[in-house]
Design an enzyme around this catalytic site. Structure first.
Site, mmCIF file in Angstrom:
data_model
loop_
_atom_site.group_PDB
_atom_site.id
_atom_site.type_symbol
_atom_site.label_atom_id
_atom_site.label_comp_id
_atom_site.label_asym_id
_atom_site.label_seq_id
_atom_site.Cartn_x
_atom_site.Cartn_y
_atom_site.Cartn_z
ATOM 1 N N TYR A 150 0.836 -1.201 0.000
ATOM 2 C CA TYR A 150 0.000 0.000 0.000
ATOM 3 C C TYR A 150 0.872 1.253 0.000
ATOM 4 O O TYR A 150 1.874 1.345 0.720
ATOM 5 C CB TYR A 150 -0.916 0.027 1.230
ATOM 6 N N GLU A 191 -15.948 -4.608 -3.960
ATOM 7 C CA GLU A 191 -15.791 -3.263 -3.415
ATOM 8 C C GLU A 191 -16.890 -2.340 -3.944
ATOM 9 O O GLU A 191 -17.498 -1.582 -3.200
ATOM 10 C CB GLU A 191 -14.412 -2.717 -3.766
ATOM 11 N N ASP A 242 -13.128 9.281 -2.360
ATOM 12 C CA ASP A 242 -11.809 9.818 -2.678
ATOM 13 C C ASP A 242 -11.732 10.652 -3.955
ATOM 14 O O ASP A 242 -11.176 11.743 -3.950
ATOM 15 C CB ASP A 242 -10.795 8.671 -2.794
#
Length: 398
Positions: free
Chosen positions: A59, A370, A141
């Site tokens: 990440y 997701e 986001d």
């Protein structure tokens, strides 16, 4: 963690929703989810959006980029506050269990400190509206709502290696120009020592996000409920006054002509006239106006009639709509839950059921992804996602 590899740490509002899903089968584990998250809380009340419980290199940006002086290591910004709502949900499921009462009592002052942080550092002028200082703080986001404010934000000069596009197709993820500005903001705030007043004064990105303010308002009401069990009379009065202030602040984002809630750029002072899913989240927060409920419901019906599965995060006929890219069009089960719950609370039961049915169909067709393509139902992003499963347990498949 939200999902392996792509998001290998603990995320703030993900965990709050996951705890609600877990509470349907394991109350102790649900409390542990929130308690683990609050290990990352800072002394000033900030609950960071990431807690790095482990060291994993899949990440970016990792803890070394954030440079936050905290143990365990964390990011330096927050996310939509849902932990009071989550704690109330778990308490309701626990049905008076003494251990649950004790664990909720221990969490209450920490949640109160988080809400005080939002009031102090993200609404320093006491307007009733909090501002986000980074798109990630909104939870949505790369929403098109941020395009304008990001255009006024410099790009980082740091060369960095994104890990997300090696794990998920780039057509589903934020674009490079956005990431360059995300990282610039992280670097700016790190250089300011994560000092709230300095960040507020010097940031080029400051937005009163409809979605976050609506979610905060709901969490404020649920925190007031917790205060009736575990707080003082002074705290209850303060929370009641603040909830009323939040309601008034949110109503300043209503555009009567458009019949929509719009976020506001707090740098320019101008509204951002782009309608996204966030404009429906005041239903989750709670509205006093039947007329506004009706207008929001009518617009949502229009959106749903333009796609096979709802609710998309942008209207399918808007120029910003992208059916595959993250928060620019796809369906999120968590958004459906919030909007659906809000509709049901305001008596729009048929539309709430429609969202619930669509969410169930998506899960049965594509699994606990997701997010999903609203035109085809294809599963997108992370293939096995924790909070999507939580939505299934607590709402869509219940």
């Amino acid at each position: 963690m939200p999902t392996d590899h792509l998001y290998p740490f603990q995320w703030n509002w993900d965990s709050a929703f996951c705890a609600m899903g877990i509470a349907t089968f394991d109350i102790d584990r649900a409390w542990a989810e929130l308690e683990s998250l609050y290990l990352g809380q800072w002394s000033n009340g900030l609950l960071p959006h990431i807690v790095f419980h482990d060291v994993v290199d899949s990440y970016y940006p990792g803890p070394e980029v954030w440079g936050a002086n905290h143990s365990p290591q964390t990011s330096g910004i927050s996310q939509p506050p849902v932990t009071a709502t989550s704690a109330r949900f778990i308490l309701d499921r626990a049905k008076g269990d003494e251990r649950s009462e004790a664990r909720a009592a221990a969490l209450y002052p920490k949640i109160l400190a988080l809400h005080d942080w939002w009031a102090r550092e993200r609404d320093p002028d006491g307007t009733g509206l909090v501002g986000v200082l980074h798109p990630w703080e909104s939870g949505a986001d790369n929403s098109p709502v941020w395009d304008g404010p990001l255009n006024g934000t410099p790009a980082t000069q740091t060369v960095f290696n994104r890990r997300d596009v090696a794990l998920v197709d780039a057509t589903m993820r934020p674009r490079q120009w956005e990431y360059e500005r995300y990282i610039y903001l992280v670097e700016l705030y790190r250089s300011l020592g994560w000092d709230g007043p300095r960040m507020w004064a010097q940031t080029p990105f400051k937005v009163a996000d409809v979605g976050l303010n609506a979610i905060l308002m709901r969490d404020e009401h649920d925190l007031r409920f917790l205060a009736t069990r575990f707080g003082t009379e002074a705290e209850r009065r303060r929370l009641s006054a603040r909830a009323a202030q939040r309601q008034k602040g949110l109503e300043t984002l209503w555009d009567a002509k458009a019949g929509a809630y719009y976020s506001r750029d707090l740098v320019s002072g101008e509204p951002i006239p782009i309608a996204s899913h966030a404009g429906f989240l005041p239903l989750w927060g709670g509205l006093d106006s039947p007329d506004r409920v009706a207008r929001l419901a009518a617009e949502l019906r229009r959106w749903l009639d333009l796609c096979q599965f709802g609710a998309p995060t942008m209207a399918p006929d808007s120029p910003e709509f992208d059916q595959r890219r993250y928060w620019r069009g796809p369906v999120w089960a968590i958004v459906n839950w919030m909007i659906g719950d809000g509709l049901a609370r305001h008596g729009v039961d048929d539309l709430a059921q429609r969202l619930r049915d669509d969410t169930r169909r998506l899960m049965e067709q594509a699994g606990f992804c997701e997010y999903y393509d609203p035109l085809t139902g294809e599963g997108l992003g992370g293939g096995v996602f924790s909070w999507t499963a939580a939505v299934g347990l607590a709402w869509a498949l219940a």
